[in-house]
Design a protein around this motif. Structure first.
Motif, PDB file in Angstrom:
ATOM      1  N   ASP A 194     -16.560  -2.169  66.281  1.00 59.73           N
ATOM      2  CA  ASP A 194     -15.632  -2.077  65.158  1.00 59.73           C
ATOM      3  C   ASP A 194     -15.545  -3.395  64.392  1.00 59.73           C
ATOM      4  OD1 ASP A 194     -13.881  -1.775  67.951  1.00 59.73           O
ATOM      5  OD2 ASP A 194     -13.384  -3.502  66.727  1.00 59.73           O
ATOM      6  N   SER A 195     -16.626  -3.728  63.702  1.00 62.69           N
ATOM      7  CA  SER A 195     -16.625  -4.911  62.853  1.00 62.69           C
ATOM      8  C   SER A 195     -15.810  -4.620  61.596  1.00 62.69           C
ATOM      9  CB  SER A 195     -18.057  -5.271  62.468  1.00 62.69           C
ATOM     10  OG  SER A 195     -18.140  -5.574  61.097  1.00 62.69           O
ATOM     11  N   PRO A 196     -15.032  -5.592  61.125  1.00 60.88           N
ATOM     12  CA  PRO A 196     -14.250  -5.362  59.907  1.00 60.88           C
ATOM     13  C   PRO A 196     -15.130  -5.195  58.671  1.00 60.88           C
ATOM     14  CG  PRO A 196     -14.080  -7.660  60.614  1.00 60.88           C
ATOM     15  CD  PRO A 196     -14.816  -6.935  61.693  1.00 60.88           C
ATOM     16  N   VAL A 197     -16.360  -5.659  58.734  1.00 66.78           N
ATOM     17  CA  VAL A 197     -17.220  -5.620  57.549  1.00 66.78           C
ATOM     18  C   VAL A 197     -18.012  -4.314  57.477  1.00 66.78           C
ATOM     19  CG1 VAL A 197     -19.201  -6.714  56.425  1.00 66.78           C
ATOM     20  CG2 VAL A 197     -17.364  -8.119  57.340  1.00 66.78           C
ATOM     21  N   GLY A 198     -18.349  -3.741  58.620  1.00 70.12           N
ATOM     22  CA  GLY A 198     -19.118  -2.494  58.603  1.00 70.12           C
ATOM     23  C   GLY A 198     -20.604  -2.741  58.517  1.00 70.12           C
ATOM     24  N   PHE A 204     -27.044 -10.293  51.462  1.00 70.55           N
ATOM     25  CA  PHE A 204     -25.898  -9.422  51.171  1.00 70.55           C
ATOM     26  C   PHE A 204     -24.895  -9.481  52.326  1.00 70.55           C
ATOM     27  CE2 PHE A 204     -24.209  -4.931  51.176  1.00 70.55           C
ATOM     28  CZ  PHE A 204     -23.360  -5.100  50.096  1.00 70.55           C
ATOM     29  N   ALA A 205     -25.401  -9.361  53.552  1.00 72.54           N
ATOM     30  CA  ALA A 205     -24.523  -9.389  54.729  1.00 72.54           C
ATOM     31  C   ALA A 205     -23.813 -10.738  54.824  1.00 72.54           C
ATOM     32  CB  ALA A 205     -25.335  -9.109  55.991  1.00 72.54           C
ATOM     33  N   GLY A 206     -24.543 -11.829  54.560  1.00 71.59           N
ATOM     34  CA  GLY A 206     -23.956 -13.157  54.641  1.00 71.59           C
ATOM     35  C   GLY A 206     -22.857 -13.348  53.610  1.00 71.59           C
ATOM     36  N   LEU A 207     -23.079 -12.816  52.404  1.00 66.42           N
ATOM     37  CA  LEU A 207     -22.066 -12.960  51.360  1.00 66.42           C
ATOM     38  C   LEU A 207     -20.853 -12.080  51.654  1.00 66.42           C
ATOM     39  CD1 LEU A 207     -24.403 -13.143  48.248  1.00 66.42           C
ATOM     40  CD2 LEU A 207     -23.157 -15.010  49.339  1.00 66.42           C
ATOM     41  N   LEU A 208     -21.087 -10.907  52.253  1.00 67.95           N
ATOM     42  CA  LEU A 208     -19.948 -10.068  52.658  1.00 67.95           C
ATOM     43  C   LEU A 208     -19.102 -10.807  53.695  1.00 67.95           C
ATOM     44  CD1 LEU A 208     -21.425  -6.446  53.018  1.00 67.95           C
ATOM     45  CD2 LEU A 208     -20.110  -7.418  51.112  1.00 67.95           C
ATOM     46  N   ALA A 209     -19.776 -11.540  54.598  1.00 63.87           N
ATOM     47  CA  ALA A 209     -19.049 -12.313  55.605  1.00 63.87           C
ATOM     48  C   ALA A 209     -18.191 -13.383  54.927  1.00 63.87           C
ATOM     49  CB  ALA A 209     -20.022 -12.943  56.593  1.00 63.87           C
ATOM     50  N   ILE A 210     -18.779 -14.048  53.928  1.00 66.91           N
ATOM     51  CA  ILE A 210     -18.026 -15.084  53.208  1.00 66.91           C
ATOM     52  C   ILE A 210     -16.817 -14.479  52.503  1.00 66.91           C
ATOM     53  CG2 ILE A 210     -18.134 -16.626  51.195  1.00 66.91           C
ATOM     54  CD1 ILE A 210     -20.992 -17.354  52.073  1.00 66.91           C
ATOM     55  N   ARG A 211     -17.031 -13.345  51.853  1.00 66.83           N
ATOM     56  CA  ARG A 211     -15.917 -12.691  51.149  1.00 66.83           C
ATOM     57  C   ARG A 211     -14.812 -12.293  52.134  1.00 66.83           C
ATOM     58  NH1 ARG A 211     -15.812  -9.795  45.785  1.00 66.83           N
ATOM     59  NH2 ARG A 211     -14.063 -11.230  45.892  1.00 66.83           N
ATOM     60  N   ALA A 212     -15.223 -11.709  53.266  1.00 65.12           N
ATOM     61  CA  ALA A 212     -14.232 -11.266  54.262  1.00 65.12           C
ATOM     62  C   ALA A 212     -13.462 -12.466  54.802  1.00 65.12           C
ATOM     63  CB  ALA A 212     -14.928 -10.513  55.391  1.00 65.12           C
ATOM     64  N   TYR A 213     -14.155 -13.577  54.982  1.00 68.18           N
ATOM     65  CA  TYR A 213     -13.516 -14.800  55.483  1.00 68.18           C
ATOM     66  C   TYR A 213     -12.464 -15.291  54.493  1.00 68.18           C
ATOM     67  CZ  TYR A 213     -13.192 -19.803  56.645  1.00 68.18           C
ATOM     68  OH  TYR A 213     -12.747 -21.066  56.948  1.00 68.18           O
ATOM     69  N   HIS A 214     -12.833 -15.355  53.215  1.00 69.95           N
ATOM     70  CA  HIS A 214     -11.864 -15.799  52.200  1.00 69.95           C
ATOM     71  C   HIS A 214     -10.667 -14.844  52.155  1.00 69.95           C
ATOM     72  CE1 HIS A 214     -14.089 -19.133  50.750  1.00 69.95           C
ATOM     73  NE2 HIS A 214     -15.063 -18.448  50.174  1.00 69.95           N
ATOM     74  N   ARG A 215     -10.957 -13.558  52.233  1.00 71.08           N
ATOM     75  CA  ARG A 215      -9.887 -12.560  52.188  1.00 71.08           C
ATOM     76  C   ARG A 215      -8.928 -12.761  53.359  1.00 71.08           C
ATOM     77  NH1 ARG A 215     -13.170  -7.895  51.697  1.00 71.08           N
ATOM     78  NH2 ARG A 215     -13.740  -8.450  49.569  1.00 71.08           N
ATOM     79  N   ALA A 216      -9.510 -12.987  54.543  1.00 67.80           N
ATOM     80  CA  ALA A 216      -8.670 -13.163  55.738  1.00 67.80           C
ATOM     81  C   ALA A 216      -7.792 -14.414  55.609  1.00 67.80           C
ATOM     82  CB  ALA A 216      -9.547 -13.260  56.978  1.00 67.80           C
ATOM     83  N   ASN A 217      -8.255 -15.375  54.807  1.00 66.23           N
ATOM     84  CA  ASN A 217      -7.470 -16.594  54.601  1.00 66.23           C
ATOM     85  C   ASN A 217      -6.529 -16.478  53.408  1.00 66.23           C
ATOM     86  OD1 ASN A 217      -8.747 -17.779  56.749  1.00 66.23           O
ATOM     87  ND2 ASN A 217     -10.293 -18.814  55.485  1.00 66.23           N
ATOM     88  N   GLY A 218      -6.363 -15.264  52.911  1.00 62.25           N
ATOM     89  CA  GLY A 218      -5.483 -15.061  51.774  1.00 62.25           C
ATOM     90  C   GLY A 218      -6.058 -15.583  50.473  1.00 62.25           C
ATOM     91  N   GLU A 219      -7.391 -15.706  50.408  1.00 59.34           N
ATOM     92  CA  GLU A 219      -8.014 -16.227  49.186  1.00 59.34           C
ATOM     93  C   GLU A 219      -8.997 -15.218  48.598  1.00 59.34           C
ATOM     94  OE1 GLU A 219      -7.915 -20.753  48.956  1.00 59.34           O
ATOM     95  OE2 GLU A 219      -9.272 -20.319  50.628  1.00 59.34           O
ATOM     96  N   ALA A 220      -8.523 -13.998  48.452  1.00 62.83           N
ATOM     97  CA  ALA A 220      -9.390 -12.929  47.953  1.00 62.83           C
ATOM     98  C   ALA A 220      -9.915 -13.231  46.547  1.00 62.83           C
ATOM     99  CB  ALA A 220      -8.635 -11.610  47.961  1.00 62.83           C
ATOM    100  N   GLY A 221      -9.215 -14.126  45.830  1.00 64.52           N
ATOM    101  CA  GLY A 221      -9.625 -14.437  44.465  1.00 64.52           C
ATOM    102  C   GLY A 221     -10.886 -15.289  44.380  1.00 64.52           C
TER     103      GLY A 221
END
Ligand SMILES: *Cc1c(COP(=O)(O)O)cnc(C)c1O
Length: 621
Positions: free
Chosen positions: A406-410, A241-258
């Protein structure tokens, strides 16, 4: 979840209730409350405002502008209080609180002259009357029967005797890595220096733990070839779960939230899909070919179809089929090329440590199971630790904690370092084994699995093998053809193994109708042979069913396991002997394990919660 559960913790809490019983728990709670009441009275006596009139164990004091000063003064006295904000301090008492502690706390508030015993005599309880419990609780006899240490010890022993645990024989559960939990590794977790620390203790009081955590995270990064590790997750599944949250946050930070599609091979552990869904992803299944490997043509098709929305692939290496998939680097490349990230499920690291590093063959993130590969006890036990390891570009998205950083993921668990109390087990394992020892363990684990596969192959087909007919650290024996020909099922074999004194291997995962066997490096040759001889003898029994020497339905396999009660009953109507049932091999006589129950209807049991204690009607009113 399957391999980790919080069962051990539940058992400990349950045993606390068994030992103290309802009146003991009430006595403890009353004592905790009285200490809080006396503290509140002392504070009021000294002119400090107590915010609440009713409370159980926690007193909130209002000290405008002075809160930090009070907390610091208490800390100098060896007591940690909670700094709520600039004006408020929280104080909690528990069953270990003494009057001396209250005096130290009052001194920190600069309250003097309070005579605690007088306050105790004068102060009324602060429990809201309307919430007082009036009914009985813990009425089951078990909470009233074991009140001395002797009685408790015998009760625990009686329960223990019902189990096939690692102290009795090998537990060949494939994918679960049931290896030795060495005494030297286990002992330190009971030391108060490790066991008595609060997860939010001030940093200057936790330097030792911090060093242990940093060292362990560093070693795990080195072992896996990743750049950063967080030991916060409490289970492998939570690491996913934590690893996938990291992947999602990474895509989001790259403007690829989709990007929200997660490819998962059909052979994956059930947690993979569950974690992906929890992380808000859409699961797309990739087929496996006849050899159990990821079907590259299907992978390409799925990548093409979801290219713009591809977030990640979750792939297990070595695969859940117990084979080193040789296309792993290619799989990583193809997913990367389409803009996705690669999650390698590292639960099978017992086949890799010292030999290969997932962080170097193309993966971006993995979880490990310290409660598999790194010796923390588990299997209906736990708690586990499922560290998540990432390459540098994902490091900023590892789990953090609002009270810590203060991690962005929590956070993914309640405490910044998760189940920190059991980290000394894995620390000690790595420290004692060293690089050479860890590599030797991996080699031994692989050798043992291949030994089993070779010894069993003439009797049971081994489902998947890699190049040279070799398996990784586990192997799948295939009973489907045998079942078709004889009617003997995996359940029959698993239950019959109990009569031989063994825990069953993993059943029908990842392939229905098969058994997955993982011996680990902890079992010596004699134990591996004992296990093989049991399975080979069972194969002989299956032959007797096939040849008609045993009845099709009334045979030792179908009736297994046999309890002492059924074997010693005056009427024995089965067409095979009691000795055949109980002592199928001479070696079984020496240390016979007696199953406490006969076979139950598993599907029914899974779907119907049944209390095995008082009849359900007892709860009706
Ligand atoms: C055990 C396991 C998991 C899950 O780990 P838990 O600690 O039980 O949550 C995930 N994947 C594989 C391949 C496993 O064997």
């Amino acid at each position: 979840n399957i391999c980790t559960a919080q069962v051990l913790l539940a058992v400990i809490a349950g045993m606390y209730a068994v030992y103290h019983g309802p009146e003991g728990l009430r006595r403890i709670a009353r004592r905790v409350h009285r200490h809080a009441v006396v503290l509140a009275a002392g504070l009021r006596h000294g002119g400090v405002e107590v915010v609440h009139d009713v409370f159980f164990d926690t007193v909130l004091a209002r000290v405008p502008g002075r809160a930090a000063q009070v907390v610091a003064a208490a800390r100098d006295n060896g007591v940690n209080l909670r700094l709520v904000d600039a004006d408020h301090v929280g104080v909690t008492s528990d069953e270990r609180t003494e009057l001396l502690h209250l005096e130290q706390v009052l001194a920190a508030f600069e309250v003097s002259g309070a005579v605690l015993t007088d306050l105790d005599a004068a102060a009324h309880d602060a429990l809201p009357e309307a919430l007082a419990r009036t009914g009985d609780y813990l009425t089951h006899p078990v909470f009233h029967s074991h009140r001395s240490e002797t009685a408790m010890l015998r009760y625990l022993r009686r329960l223990q005797d019902k189990d096939v645990a690692l102290d009795r024989s090998m537990i060949p559960l494939g994918s679960c890595t049931m290896k030795l939990n060495a005494t030297t590794e286990m002992e330190p977790i009971t030391w108060p220096e490790f066991a008595g620390l609060h997860p939010f203790a001030p940093a200057e009081q936790t330097e030792g733990y911090t060093e242990l955590v940093r060292e362990l995270e560093g070693w795990l990064a080195e072992v896996t070839g990743y750049d950063a590790v967080s030991i916060q997750p409490n289970a492998g599944s939570q690491g996913e779960f934590a690893g996938l949250l990291a992947i999602r946050a990474y895509h989001r930070a790259n403007g690829e939230a989709g990007r929200d599609v997660c490819l998962i091979p059909s052979s994956a552990h059930g947690t993979n899909a569950a974690s992906a869904v929890m992380a808000g992803m859409r699961v797309v299944v990739v087929a496996c070919d006849d050899n159990g490997n990821v079907d590259l043509a299907d992978l390409d098709a799925k990548i093409d179809k979801h290219r713009d929305r591809l977030a990640a692939i979750m792939v297990t290496y070595p695969s859940t089929h117990g084979v080193y998939e040789e296309t792993i680097t290619e799989i990583c490349e193809r997913v990367h090329e389409a803009g996705g990230q690669v999650y390698v499920d590292g639960a099978n690291l017992n086949a890799l440590v010292g030999l290969a590093k997932p962080g170097e063959f193309g993966a971006d993130v993995s979880h490990l199971n310290l409660h598999k590969t790194f010796c923390i006890p588990h299997g209906g036990g736990g708690p586990g630790v499922g560290p998540v390891a990432v390459r540098a570009h994902l490091a900023a998205y590892l789990p953090g904690h609002p009270l810590h950083d203060d991690s962005p993921v929590g956070p993914v668990s309640a405490a910044p370092y998760g189940s920190a109390g059991i980290l000394p087990i894995s620390w000690a394992y790595i420290r004692m084994m060293g690089a050479e020892g860890l590599t030797a363990a991996t080699e031994q684990a692989i050798l043992s699995a291949n030994y089993l596969a070779r010894r069993l192959a003439p009797h049971y087909p081994v489902l998947y093998t890699g190049r040279g007919g070799l398996v990784a650290h586990e192997c799948i024996v295939d009973l489907r053809q045998i079942t078709k020909e004889t009617g003997v099922t995996v359940d029959d074999v698993a239950k019959r193994l109990v009569d031989y004194g063994f825990h069953a291997p993993t059943m029908s995962f990842p392939v229905a109708g098969t058994l997955m066997i993982e011996p680990t490096e902890s079992e010596d040759l004699a134990e591996l042979d004992r296990f093989c001889e049991a399975l080979i003898a069972i194969r002989g029994e299956i032959e007797k069913v096939a040849s008609g020497a045993y009845d099709k339905t009334d045979n030792p396999l179908r009736n297994a396991p046999h309890t002492a009660a059924c074997l010693l009953a005056d009427d024995w109507a089965h067409p095979y002997s009691r000795a055949e049932a109980a002592y199928p091999l001479p070696s079984v006589r020496e240390a016979k394990y007696w199953s406490p129950v006969r076979r139950i209807d598993q599907a029914y049991g899974d779907r119907n919660l049944v209390c095995a204690c008082p009849p359900l009607e007892a709860y009706e009113d």
